[in-house]
Scaffold this active site. Structure first.
Site, mmCIF file in Angstrom:
data_model
loop_
_atom_site.group_PDB
_atom_site.id
_atom_site.type_symbol
_atom_site.label_atom_id
_atom_site.label_comp_id
_atom_site.label_asym_id
_atom_site.label_seq_id
_atom_site.Cartn_x
_atom_site.Cartn_y
_atom_site.Cartn_z
ATOM 1 N N GLU A 63 0.821 -1.139 -0.036
ATOM 2 C CA GLU A 63 -0.112 0.121 -0.062
ATOM 3 C C GLU A 63 0.850 1.059 0.023
ATOM 4 O OE1 GLU A 63 -3.594 1.907 2.555
ATOM 5 O OE2 GLU A 63 -2.301 0.634 3.623
ATOM 6 N N LYS A 145 -10.204 2.801 -1.980
ATOM 7 C CA LYS A 145 -10.611 2.249 -0.736
ATOM 8 C C LYS A 145 -11.749 2.608 0.094
ATOM 9 C CE LYS A 145 -7.745 1.340 3.492
ATOM 10 N NZ LYS A 145 -6.296 2.135 4.231
ATOM 11 N N CYS A 183 -5.820 -2.757 2.356
ATOM 12 C CA CYS A 183 -5.219 -2.645 3.797
ATOM 13 C C CYS A 183 -6.498 -2.687 4.741
ATOM 14 C CB CYS A 183 -4.589 -1.474 4.197
ATOM 15 S SG CYS A 183 -3.729 -1.456 5.708
#
Length: 328
Positions: A63, A145, A183
């Site tokens: 990431e 995300k 993540c």
């Protein structure tokens, strides 16, 4: 959202090899971090030799690998200068030229995490997929995300807007369907299941996780791994997580995070088949060759998708768990 095309959808004996990069990053030098990632992947792939005939290789970078983990700073506007445009907006940006060159030279599908500037004032924690067999190299769309954390040392809500893309599955030119999260997304089984329902056969999670500055005794590594192994096992598909490693400091020195590496790849039962240590830097993991058609047969045999009861899962549609009735 699905990026499923029509090519190669009937291909048999579809085999894949998953590749994860783990490395540390230096602050304020994106070009140096990107060059190190490119060189590490190129040299590891050269050493490994050509992929076996018919095998699609897919590589995942950590990431936000182009920079230090800047959300360790609780609110520093200067970090917005690290953002880059989407490859669909500016494919000739230096960052995307480097990624495109790596993809073409290695003939590997790349899943690339990046800090995205969208328009003038909106910023996302995003991921793009590059496919050497695709006509335009970059596969639509960019994934943003969905789940944005905010805790000591992980101040992401200051920098990123919540993603506006639904669960996204990409199909490569050779018919491999890739589901992605970033993540904090990896802690939500709802997302993994949605990706599977949208056709994913492999799950990928670029990651930046380590110590918790507010509690030096808390080591979440095994919890982090088991959570994702559960996604792989529950959905009967392989999973890959690529983490960063090393110690990174807030600019004012008020806190630090020791990123614990430990990147890993599982098979379709959640068993780890390749893993890195906490401190290996850099290291590239290669999975064994995986037969996705055999995994598909196993998924069908277990019946976990056949026996779902979506009519009973209304609680998932409300933050407080109370199913809401549709307005009359």
């Amino acid at each position: 959202m699905s990026s499923l095309g029509t090519t190669a959808t009937t291909m048999k004996n579809r085999q894949v090899q998953l590749i994860a990069l783990q490395m540390s990053m230096v602050p304020n030098e994106p070009a140096k971090n990107v060059a190190r990632a490119v060189q590490t992947l190129q040299s590891s792939l050269t050493e490994a030799g050509a992929a076996p005939a018919g095998v699609q290789r897919i590589a995942l970078l950590p990431e936000l690998f182009a920079a230090q983990y800047f959300p360790v700073d609780g609110g520093e506007p200067r970090h917005y200068s690290l953002a880059v445009p989407s490859p669909f907006t500016e494919p000739e940006h230096w960052f995307w030229r480097e990624m495109a060159s790596l993809c073409r030279q290695t003939e590997v599908v790349l899943a690339v995490s990046f800090f995205e500037q969208a328009g003038g004032w909106t910023f996302f924690n995003s991921l793009a997929v590059l496919d050497p067999g695709a006509a335009d190299l970059f596969v639509q769309p960019v994934y943003r995300k969905l789940h944005i954390p905010h805790s000591p040392g992980y101040h992401e809500k200051f920098y990123f807007s919540p993603g506006d893309t639904p669960p996204t599955v990409y199909q490569t030119s050779r018919g491999i369907r890739i589901g992605v999260g970033i993540c904090w997304d990896q802690w939500f089984p709802e997302l993994a299941r949605c990706l599977a329902l949208n056709g994913a056969e492999v799950l990928l999670y670029p990651t930046a996780i380590g110590s918790e500055p507010q509690d030096p005794t808390l080591d979440s590594r095994e919890h982090w791994r088991r959570t994702q192994q559960g996604h792989a096992a529950a959905n009967l598909m392989p999973l890959m997580a690529a983490n960063r490693t090393g110690i990174e400091l807030a600019q004012d020195g008020s806190m630090q995070i020791r990123f614990y590496g430990s990147s890993f790849i599982t098979d379709n039962t959640g068993a780890i088949v390749a893993e890195a240590s906490r401190d290996a830097d850099p290291v590239v993991l290669f999975s064994p060759v995986m037969d996705l058609d055999a995994y598909r047969e196993a998924r069908l045999a277990w019946g976990v998708f056949r026996d779902r009861r979506p009519d009973m899962y209304g609680s998932l549609l409300a933050l407080d768990g109370v199913a809401k009735r549709a307005p009359v």
